[in-house]
Write a protein that holds these residues in place. Structure first.
Motif, PDB file in Angstrom:
ATOM      1  N   ASN A 447       0.821  -1.202   0.000  1.00  0.00           N
ATOM      2  CA  ASN A 447       0.000   0.000   0.000  1.00  0.00           C
ATOM      3  C   ASN A 447       0.862   1.261   0.000  1.00  0.00           C
ATOM      4  O   ASN A 447       0.544   2.241  -0.688  1.00  0.00           O
ATOM      5  N   LEU A 450       2.223   1.842  -3.616  1.00  0.00           N
ATOM      6  CA  LEU A 450       1.150   2.285  -4.516  1.00  0.00           C
ATOM      7  C   LEU A 450       0.620   3.664  -4.106  1.00  0.00           C
ATOM      8  O   LEU A 450       0.329   4.508  -4.951  1.00  0.00           O
ATOM      9  N   GLY A 451       0.492   3.864  -2.795  1.00  0.00           N
ATOM     10  CA  GLY A 451      -0.038   5.135  -2.302  1.00  0.00           C
ATOM     11  C   GLY A 451       0.857   6.307  -2.623  1.00  0.00           C
ATOM     12  O   GLY A 451       0.379   7.388  -2.988  1.00  0.00           O
ATOM     13  N   TYR A 454       0.496   7.132  -6.219  1.00  0.00           N
ATOM     14  CA  TYR A 454      -0.781   7.836  -6.417  1.00  0.00           C
ATOM     15  C   TYR A 454      -0.659   9.307  -6.037  1.00  0.00           C
ATOM     16  O   TYR A 454      -1.107  10.197  -6.773  1.00  0.00           O
ATOM     17  N   VAL A 479     -10.472   5.558  -4.891  1.00  0.00           N
ATOM     18  CA  VAL A 479      -9.080   5.095  -4.903  1.00  0.00           C
ATOM     19  C   VAL A 479      -8.761   4.382  -3.595  1.00  0.00           C
ATOM     20  O   VAL A 479      -8.132   3.317  -3.574  1.00  0.00           O
ATOM     21  N   TYR A 482     -10.236   0.868  -3.637  1.00  0.00           N
ATOM     22  CA  TYR A 482      -9.501  -0.073  -4.486  1.00  0.00           C
ATOM     23  C   TYR A 482      -8.145  -0.440  -3.870  1.00  0.00           C
ATOM     24  O   TYR A 482      -7.709  -1.596  -3.948  1.00  0.00           O
ATOM     25  N   LEU A 483      -7.487   0.527  -3.239  1.00  0.00           N
ATOM     26  CA  LEU A 483      -6.229   0.212  -2.549  1.00  0.00           C
ATOM     27  C   LEU A 483      -6.470  -0.746  -1.385  1.00  0.00           C
ATOM     28  O   LEU A 483      -5.640  -1.622  -1.103  1.00  0.00           O
ATOM     29  N   SER A 487      -4.753  -4.335  -1.012  1.00  0.00           N
ATOM     30  CA  SER A 487      -4.012  -4.637   0.218  1.00  0.00           C
ATOM     31  C   SER A 487      -4.564  -5.885   0.899  1.00  0.00           C
ATOM     32  O   SER A 487      -3.802  -6.714   1.426  1.00  0.00           O
TER      33      SER A 487
END
Length: 548
Positions: A447, A450-451, A454, A479, A482-483, A487
């Protein structure tokens, strides 16, 4: 009634409030030989009404007062879902999470994570919690409060940041959590009273311009401005997908991802529960805060809608100015000063809670682990030094607040870098005993990567286009959902591919069966946490039915 100047009386009221609240905080919390338990957790002596008001105040900051009015003007009552959905997260805190936090007698949330997942997860969480307190709870709050003072009194916002920081830090560093909780109780009254007065003056002014009924009011508003529930798509929404930012889908699935992180796992909030005198006090305090979260829709969001009807020509596209213009146009001398003091109360309550939590995390999760024999007095001193350092760093960061499109966007987008992963390991960890440390660390790190990507492309840190929000058209709330799903998939997959956790990592850390959270003897009648939760859910159902 409009008047752009601020009277001497209003200025005196604000200055008197600042000095008074600092004195109250010091007198309430200072002890010559304060123990770490007293400084960080008020001696674990707090009752549920104080806990509930403390939870409410730690959340309601100047960001909320300014931001909710701004969003009420721009988006309508739909933004109030951020307040009402919090009530359901607070029920989860009281019913599902608080029993484990209290029974383990932990001082910090990373302590619970260490027992459930090991020391690596504890260190990771402690770092994330300190950074979120610095960047979101304190830094952005300081920026919002300073901009209010600049607009209201003409004080340069850098000078405001320094002044507010010093006053709040003094009584928090000296008085500890007891000072925070006592001042919160005072500030809750002032905050709600100020918001209620402004709402009342707004309603009176509506009648003065000929709006005498709800139907008249609705006709004067934008379409759907008074609706809490909105459709998924909107032809005018940005991006190719045309998804409405605050649709029922975004709120229903996206908000709990942020809400569970914030209300159920964030040290700044949950520290109030850890300071409870009894487990019942902690659980009841959480649910009582849920009842209080009903109020901001009517006292902080609704004024923004009223501002649209009354002052849309003056406010124009500068929706962040809604609250300031309403205060100047509607409130008489003296009352205006009390409202300004309420804004400062909201700001200071958020900062003080975050400072105390960072002090606790540093002393208990870092120093005490590296040097177990550190004396109690040294831990308190380290906590106080930490609070001082954090407030200085937050002051520096707060000067960057203007880089975001809005304050509201800042406080909700920044947590996307870590909140979905934290929600995953706590929610699945408390209901799924098979989850293990490998799964937890994989979910957190996945996470985080990806975070951060983003955030880089959607603040944006690179370029000038918000690719996800504006080009593709996926709202930040979706968002987060979906994260969370990604996760969760990582957490489950890695946990199943690695050894099951030891029994001691499960005992008193998770429910064997989900419904166990609702079982047990009745503790009183109306104040049994399950009864309070049922009443709150019923009230929320009625409110959503009326304002759907």
């Amino acid at each position: 009634m409009g008047n752009d100047s601020i009277s001497v009386i209003d200025t005196i009221i604000v200055v008197a409030y600042l000095l008074g609240i600092m004195a109250v905080g010091i007198l309430a919390g200072y002890r010559k030989n304060t123990s770490s338990d007293q400084f960080f957790l008020a001696g674990r002596s707090l009752r549920w009404p104080i806990i509930g008001t403390g939870l409410f105040c730690a959340n309601i900051s100047t960001i909320h007062l300014v931001g909710l009015a701004s969003s009420g003007y721009k988006d309508g009552l739909v933004i109030g879902n951020f307040e009402w959905m919090a009530a359901f997260c607070l029920i989860l805190l009281g019913i599902v999470f608080a029993p484990f936090y209290f029974r383990e007698k932990i001082s910090t949330l990373p302590e619970y994570v260490e027992k459930r997942y090991g020391s690596g997860a504890r260190t990771f969480l402690a770092f994330i919690f300190v950074m979120s307190a610095l960047l979101v709870h304190i830094g952005i709050s300081l920026y919002a409060g300073a901009k209010v003072l600049e607009a209201f009194f003409g004080i340069p916002y850098v000078a405001s940041i320094i002044g507010i920081s010093v006053i709040t830090a003094v009584y928090t560093i000296i008085g500890g959590l007891r000072a925070v909780m006592i001042t919160d109780a005072i500030q809750a009254v002032l905050l709600l009273a100020g918001a209620a007065i402004l709402t009342g003056f707004g309603i009176v002014e509506l009648q003065a311009v000929g709006i005498a009924s709800w139907a008249d009011f609705e006709a004067a508003c934008r379409p759907n401005q008074l609706n809490m529930i909105q459709p998924i798509k909107d032809a005018t929404a940005p991006g190719s997908l045309g998804l409405r930012e605050f649709s029922w889908y975004s709120i229903l699935f996206g908000y709990p991802v942020l809400g569970i992180w914030y209300w159920c796992t964030d040290q700044t909030i949950v520290q109030k529960i850890l300071a409870a005198k009894t487990e019942k006090d902690g659980r009841d305090g959480a649910i009582f805060a849920g009842f209080l979260k009903i109020l901001p829709v009517f006292l902080m969001v609704l004024p923004g809608v009223i501002g649209y009807v009354l002052f849309k020509e003056k406010i124009g596209d500068d929706n962040d100015a809604t609250l300031m213009i309403m205060m100047k146009e509607l409130l008489p001398v003296g009352v205006r000063g009390l409202m300004a003091a309420g804004l400062l109360a909201a700001l200071m309550s958020t900062i003080e809670a975050a400072l105390n939590s960072t002090a606790t995390l540093t002393a208990e999760d870092i120093v005490k682990r590296l040097r177990p024999n550190t004396s109690d007095a040294s831990l308190v001193l380290i906590g106080r030094i930490t609070a001082g350092v954090v407030v200085v760093l937050a002051m520096l960061w707060s000067t960057q607040g203007g880089k975001f499109d809005s304050i509201f966007e800042a406080i909700n987008k920044i947590p996307m870098a870590f909140a979905p992963g934290i929600t995953t390991i706590f929610l699945l960890g408390v209901f799924w005993p098979r989850g293990n440390k490998q799964g937890a660390m994989a979910a957190l790190l996945f996470n985080l990567v990806l975070g951060l990507v983003y955030l880089a492309i959607d603040i944006p840190l690179v370029g000038d286009k918000q690719i996800i929000a504006k080009v593709v058209g996926i709202p930040f709330m979706q968002v987060g959902w979906y994260l969370f799903l990604i996760s969760s998939a990582v957490y489950v997959a890695v946990s199943l591919m690695t050894p099951a956790p030891a029994q001691e990592q499960i005992d008193n850390c998770c429910w064997t069966r989900p419904l166990d959270a609702l079982r047990g003897k009745m503790e009183g009648t109306i104040t049994d946490p399950r009864v309070m939760a049922a009443v709150l859910i019923l009230i929320m159902g009625v409110l959503y039915t009326l304002l759907r």
